[in-house]
Motif scaffolding. Sequence first.
Motif, PDB file in Angstrom:
ATOM      1  N   ALA A 112      26.830  11.863  27.847  1.00 30.68           N
ATOM      2  CA  ALA A 112      25.424  12.275  27.798  1.00 30.68           C
ATOM      3  C   ALA A 112      25.062  12.785  26.407  1.00 30.68           C
ATOM      4  CB  ALA A 112      25.155  13.353  28.845  1.00 30.68           C
ATOM      5  N   LEU A 113      25.943  13.609  25.826  1.00 35.05           N
ATOM      6  CA  LEU A 113      25.687  14.145  24.492  1.00 35.05           C
ATOM      7  C   LEU A 113      25.677  13.023  23.455  1.00 35.05           C
ATOM      8  CD1 LEU A 113      25.406  16.485  22.474  1.00 35.05           C
ATOM      9  CD2 LEU A 113      27.908  16.628  22.437  1.00 35.05           C
ATOM     10  N   LYS A 124      16.203   5.745  17.826  1.00 34.78           N
ATOM     11  CA  LYS A 124      14.828   6.220  17.959  1.00 34.78           C
ATOM     12  C   LYS A 124      13.814   5.210  17.439  1.00 34.78           C
ATOM     13  CE  LYS A 124      11.902  10.155  16.661  1.00 34.78           C
ATOM     14  NZ  LYS A 124      11.896  11.492  16.029  1.00 34.78           N
ATOM     15  N   SER A 125      14.171   4.482  16.418  1.00 33.15           N
ATOM     16  CA  SER A 125      13.239   3.545  15.781  1.00 33.15           C
ATOM     17  C   SER A 125      13.448   2.103  16.220  1.00 33.15           C
ATOM     18  CB  SER A 125      13.370   3.646  14.249  1.00 33.15           C
ATOM     19  OG  SER A 125      13.004   4.937  13.800  1.00 33.15           O
ATOM     20  N   VAL A 131      16.867   3.690  26.082  1.00 34.83           N
ATOM     21  CA  VAL A 131      18.206   3.652  26.682  1.00 34.83           C
ATOM     22  C   VAL A 131      18.904   5.014  26.652  1.00 34.83           C
ATOM     23  CG1 VAL A 131      20.513   2.624  26.531  1.00 34.83           C
ATOM     24  CG2 VAL A 131      18.473   1.195  26.246  1.00 34.83           C
ATOM     25  N   PRO A 132      18.934   5.731  25.516  1.00 36.97           N
ATOM     26  CA  PRO A 132      19.602   7.038  25.528  1.00 36.97           C
ATOM     27  C   PRO A 132      18.996   8.022  26.524  1.00 36.97           C
ATOM     28  CG  PRO A 132      19.250   6.307  23.282  1.00 36.97           C
ATOM     29  CD  PRO A 132      18.481   5.368  24.160  1.00 36.97           C
ATOM     30  N   GLY A 160      17.725  10.161  38.285  1.00 33.83           N
ATOM     31  CA  GLY A 160      17.894  10.722  36.956  1.00 33.83           C
ATOM     32  C   GLY A 160      17.498   9.744  35.864  1.00 33.83           C
ATOM     33  N   GLY A 161      17.913   8.495  36.000  1.00 38.31           N
ATOM     34  CA  GLY A 161      17.577   7.488  35.000  1.00 38.31           C
ATOM     35  C   GLY A 161      16.081   7.220  34.923  1.00 38.31           C
ATOM     36  N   LEU A 162      15.429   7.147  36.077  1.00 37.87           N
ATOM     37  CA  LEU A 162      13.983   6.920  36.102  1.00 37.87           C
ATOM     38  C   LEU A 162      13.229   8.084  35.464  1.00 37.87           C
ATOM     39  CD1 LEU A 162      13.703   5.489  39.727  1.00 37.87           C
ATOM     40  CD2 LEU A 162      13.152   4.239  37.618  1.00 37.87           C
ATOM     41  N   LEU A 163      13.677   9.298  35.783  1.00 37.66           N
ATOM     42  CA  LEU A 163      13.038  10.476  35.202  1.00 37.66           C
ATOM     43  C   LEU A 163      13.214  10.496  33.689  1.00 37.66           C
ATOM     44  CD1 LEU A 163      11.578  13.170  35.816  1.00 37.66           C
ATOM     45  CD2 LEU A 163      13.836  14.246  35.905  1.00 37.66           C
ATOM     46  N   GLY A 164      14.424  10.166  33.230  1.00 43.39           N
ATOM     47  CA  GLY A 164      14.666  10.152  31.799  1.00 43.39           C
ATOM     48  C   GLY A 164      13.831   9.112  31.074  1.00 43.39           C
TER      49      GLY A 164
END
Length: 273
Positions: A112-113, A124-125, A131-132, A160-164
């Motif tokens: 996760a980290l 990010k770009s 994905v992260p 969890g994945g959907l929320l992220g």
Amino acid sequence: MWVAIPLLRASHPEPAAGVTAVAVLLSIGLDRPLGGVIAAGAAVLASQLSIGWVNDALDAERDAAAGRSDKPVAAGKVSRRLVAVLGAVAAAVCVPLGFLSGWEAGLVSALALGSALLYDWPLKSTAASVVPYAVSFTCLPAFVVLGAGKTPPLWLLAAGGLLGAGAHFVNTLPDLDADERSGVRGLPQRFGRRGSLAAAAVLLPAATAALAFGPPGPPPVLFWPALGVSLIALSWGWYRMNRDTTSRAPFLAVIAVALIDVVFLLISGLNLD
């Protein structure tokens, strides 16, 4: 002492507190002993502090160019070097803290980290920017459940994945214009404001639905009130953003939805079948 408040602001305290609270509440709901709850919360908090500090250290020049006076590093209130060092220290501390919950949970915590730091750079770009967020938020309930000696069910991981993923689209909304000018072209920037709002409007309620319809049996009666309160929170965030496109209210609303989901899950009974 004067530097403490800028350092706190540079750590992104709202999501750090919200994500840590989710981990603590889930740990309590899984009947972990006090030491286990503290260990899980400390690992998640360390990871969140690391992610926030590293993010602000890497984005210092971009934030300064965009005139981000709310960013302590960009505003010159705290040194970029100090924030970067603290981010590295928090990451180093997070790893052994994660293994206090067992080797499986520790590996998931490290994943996760690592995933979140890869968002800070270089994902990010890119079009893979979501994905992260999806991976790290999927890891959060997996870490807590594994730490309690149980197997995380697929529906909880999906939630969890959907929320992220939804959180990613919302978190970028206030910075879309500045990101475009500075060359940041993550997935939300490619979708645009309307597309990002549409994606979040699908993903975030879907996370709540996964918690309700994932476990065997009919959804708990509390699902509908929980969904209603979540939609109210999100609507408040959208309303504030329409009044001020740089408002962080939408992301605060997502944190509220995460906490609502956890409380709904615990009150309904944490059935991990």
